[in-house]
Design a protein around this motif. Structure first.
Motif, short mmCIF file in Angstrom:
data_model
loop_
_atom_site.label_atom_id
_atom_site.label_comp_id
_atom_site.label_asym_id
_atom_site.label_seq_id
_atom_site.Cartn_x
_atom_site.Cartn_y
_atom_site.Cartn_z
N LYS A 129 0.83 -1.21 0.00
CA LYS A 129 0.00 0.00 0.00
C LYS A 129 0.86 1.26 0.00
CE LYS A 129 -3.98 -2.08 2.35
NZ LYS A 129 -4.78 -2.10 3.61
N CYS A 130 1.95 1.25 0.78
CA CYS A 130 2.87 2.40 0.80
C CYS A 130 3.50 2.62 -0.57
CB CYS A 130 3.95 2.19 1.86
SG CYS A 130 3.37 2.20 3.56
N ALA A 131 3.91 1.50 -1.21
CA ALA A 131 4.52 1.61 -2.53
C ALA A 131 3.51 2.13 -3.56
CB ALA A 131 5.09 0.26 -2.96
N GLU A 132 2.26 1.68 -3.44
CA GLU A 132 1.21 2.15 -4.36
C GLU A 132 1.00 3.65 -4.20
OE1 GLU A 132 -2.37 -0.38 -5.33
OE2 GLU A 132 -1.72 -1.36 -3.48
N THR A 133 1.06 4.14 -2.97
CA THR A 133 0.87 5.57 -2.73
C THR A 133 1.94 6.39 -3.43
OG1 THR A 133 -0.12 5.10 -0.57
CG2 THR A 133 0.66 7.34 -0.94
N THR A 134 3.18 5.92 -3.37
CA THR A 134 4.27 6.66 -4.02
C THR A 134 4.15 6.64 -5.54
OG1 THR A 134 5.75 4.74 -4.12
CG2 THR A 134 5.80 6.06 -2.11
N LEU A 135 3.46 5.63 -6.08
CA LEU A 135 3.35 5.51 -7.54
C LEU A 135 2.13 6.24 -8.10
CD1 LEU A 135 4.28 1.73 -7.93
CD2 LEU A 135 5.68 3.68 -8.61
N ASN A 136 1.31 6.80 -7.24
CA ASN A 136 0.08 7.45 -7.70
C ASN A 136 0.35 8.58 -8.68
OD1 ASN A 136 -2.08 6.02 -6.62
ND2 ASN A 136 -1.88 7.00 -4.63
N SER A 137 1.45 9.31 -8.46
CA SER A 137 1.73 10.48 -9.30
C SER A 137 2.79 10.20 -10.36
CB SER A 137 2.21 11.64 -8.41
OG SER A 137 3.38 11.27 -7.70
N LYS A 138 3.14 8.92 -10.56
CA LYS A 138 4.17 8.58 -11.54
C LYS A 138 3.52 8.16 -12.85
CE LYS A 138 7.45 9.23 -8.50
NZ LYS A 138 6.61 9.75 -7.42
N LEU A 139 4.35 8.08 -13.89
CA LEU A 139 3.84 7.73 -15.22
C LEU A 139 3.26 6.31 -15.25
CD1 LEU A 139 6.66 9.25 -17.47
CD2 LEU A 139 4.34 10.14 -17.13
N VAL A 140 3.72 5.46 -14.34
CA VAL A 140 3.25 4.07 -14.32
C VAL A 140 2.13 3.88 -13.30
CG1 VAL A 140 5.42 3.10 -15.13
CG2 VAL A 140 5.08 3.49 -12.67
N SER A 141 1.38 4.95 -13.01
CA SER A 141 0.33 4.88 -11.98
C SER A 141 -0.76 3.87 -12.36
CB SER A 141 -0.29 6.26 -11.75
OG SER A 141 -0.82 6.78 -12.97
N ASP A 142 -0.98 3.67 -13.67
CA ASP A 142 -2.00 2.70 -14.09
C ASP A 142 -1.59 1.26 -13.76
OD1 ASP A 142 -3.51 4.76 -15.06
OD2 ASP A 142 -2.81 4.56 -17.13
N VAL A 172 15.31 -2.23 -21.41
CA VAL A 172 15.32 -2.95 -22.68
C VAL A 172 14.25 -2.33 -23.57
CG1 VAL A 172 15.07 -5.17 -23.82
CG2 VAL A 172 16.04 -5.06 -21.51
N THR A 173 14.64 -1.95 -24.77
CA THR A 173 13.72 -1.31 -25.71
C THR A 173 12.70 -2.31 -26.22
OG1 THR A 173 15.49 0.18 -26.39
CG2 THR A 173 13.58 0.05 -27.81
N GLY A 174 11.45 -1.85 -26.32
CA GLY A 174 10.38 -2.70 -26.85
C GLY A 174 9.63 -3.43 -25.75
N GLY A 175 8.53 -4.04 -26.12
CA GLY A 175 7.74 -4.80 -25.17
C GLY A 175 6.77 -3.93 -24.41
N SER A 176 5.98 -4.54 -23.56
CA SER A 176 4.99 -3.86 -22.76
C SER A 176 5.56 -3.54 -21.37
CB SER A 176 3.74 -4.72 -22.62
OG SER A 176 2.85 -4.18 -21.68
N VAL A 177 4.87 -2.63 -20.67
CA VAL A 177 5.30 -2.29 -19.31
C VAL A 177 5.22 -3.52 -18.41
CG1 VAL A 177 4.71 -0.91 -17.29
CG2 VAL A 177 4.62 0.12 -19.56
N THR A 178 4.19 -4.34 -18.62
CA THR A 178 4.01 -5.51 -17.79
C THR A 178 4.98 -6.64 -18.13
OG1 THR A 178 2.25 -6.23 -19.30
CG2 THR A 178 1.58 -5.01 -17.32
N ASP A 179 5.81 -6.44 -19.15
CA ASP A 179 6.86 -7.42 -19.44
C ASP A 179 8.02 -7.29 -18.47
OD1 ASP A 179 5.49 -8.50 -21.54
OD2 ASP A 179 6.44 -7.23 -23.06
N SER A 180 8.01 -6.24 -17.67
CA SER A 180 9.07 -6.06 -16.66
C SER A 180 9.03 -7.22 -15.68
CB SER A 180 8.86 -4.74 -15.90
OG SER A 180 8.82 -3.65 -16.80
#
Length: 249
Positions: A129-142, A172-180
């Motif tokens: 939950k703490c990590a989610e809070t920090t990601l709310n305003s980041k580009l990967v918030s979705d 690594v160039t290419g792929g989806s965000v969820t490929d991380s």
């Protein structure tokens, strides 16, 4: 000057904060991270420089809340200005702020959640939950849940010393965000460049690994080098010589 700085970063605050486009010497940066914006602004004013310093200190210590500390500090300075105009001396204002700081810290201690008596599942849930809070305003918030769980797993692998510098990120160039993916070990970015690599296996289970402090790749010859052979056996001799070089290493 301080209020001007606060006005710039205030609009980046929160999950609906706007990104800032900053051009510096031909390099363009798009970000809504408070510390990055403050660093790119190249502030010269002495008082405004303090806002830059506290933003960087917040980023180094916590890694989040860089915009919040700038906005909060700016509001405190704004209120202090009105007190000064009313004739209140600076030491009294500082004393009042220190008293307010102690009261705020005490309130935070009252609201704090003690994780020492919680189960491992409850601890992990709170950290996610703490990590989610920090990601709310980041580009990967979705994808905050995806990356929050990955971040918690990475920190859990560090052990008791929590040396976050040992966590690396390979892009690594290419792929989806969820490929991380999170790798429990050491990762090297290596490109397959030799002939026939398509047929080679790309994964091994329980391999034996040898660490060398030299290169096994053969150095390319000069551009004008030319080898002429008249017998197929001579070609095999060249191949054998290349292998002997590797064996000698």
């Amino acid at each position: 000057a301080c209020q001007a700085i606060v006005g710039i970063v205030k609009t980046t605050l929160g999950p609906r904060g706007m990104d800032k486009l900053i051009e510096d010497g031909g390099e363009t940066t798009i970000t809504n991270d408070g510390a990055t914006v403050m660093k790119k602004l190249q502030v010269v004013h002495p008082a405004a420089r303090i806002l830059v310093d506290i933003s960087q200190a917040q980023d180094n210590e916590v890694g989040d809340g860089t915009t919040s500390v700038v906005v909060l500090a700016g509001e405190l300075l704004k209120e202090a200005k009105s007190f000064l105009e009313d004739g209140l001396v600076a030491p009294q204002i500082i004393k009042g702020y220190r008293l307010a700081c102690n009261l705020a810290l005490q309130k935070l201690r009252d609201l704090a959640v003690d994780l020492s008596e919680k189960s491992p599942e409850e601890k992990r849930s709170m950290l996610v939950k703490c990590a989610e809070t920090t990601l709310n305003s980041k580009l990967v918030s979705d994808y905050k849940l995806f990356f929050a769980e990955m971040s918690v797993d990475a920190v859990a692998m560090l052990g008791d010393d929590l040396a976050t510098s040992t966590v690396g990120i390979k892009k690594v160039t290419g792929g989806s965000v969820t490929d991380s993916t999170l790798i429990d070990g050491v990762a090297f970015k290596k490109t397959f460049s030799y002939a026939g690599f398509e047929q080679q296996p790309k994964s091994f289970e329980n391999p034996k690994i040898m660490l060398l402090n030299l290169e096994l790749e053969l150095k390319a010859e000069k551009d004008n080098a030319e080898v002429r052979i008249t017998d197929p056996d001579q070609y095999q001799a060249i191949v054998d010589a290349e292998w002997n070089i590797i064996y000698d290493k």
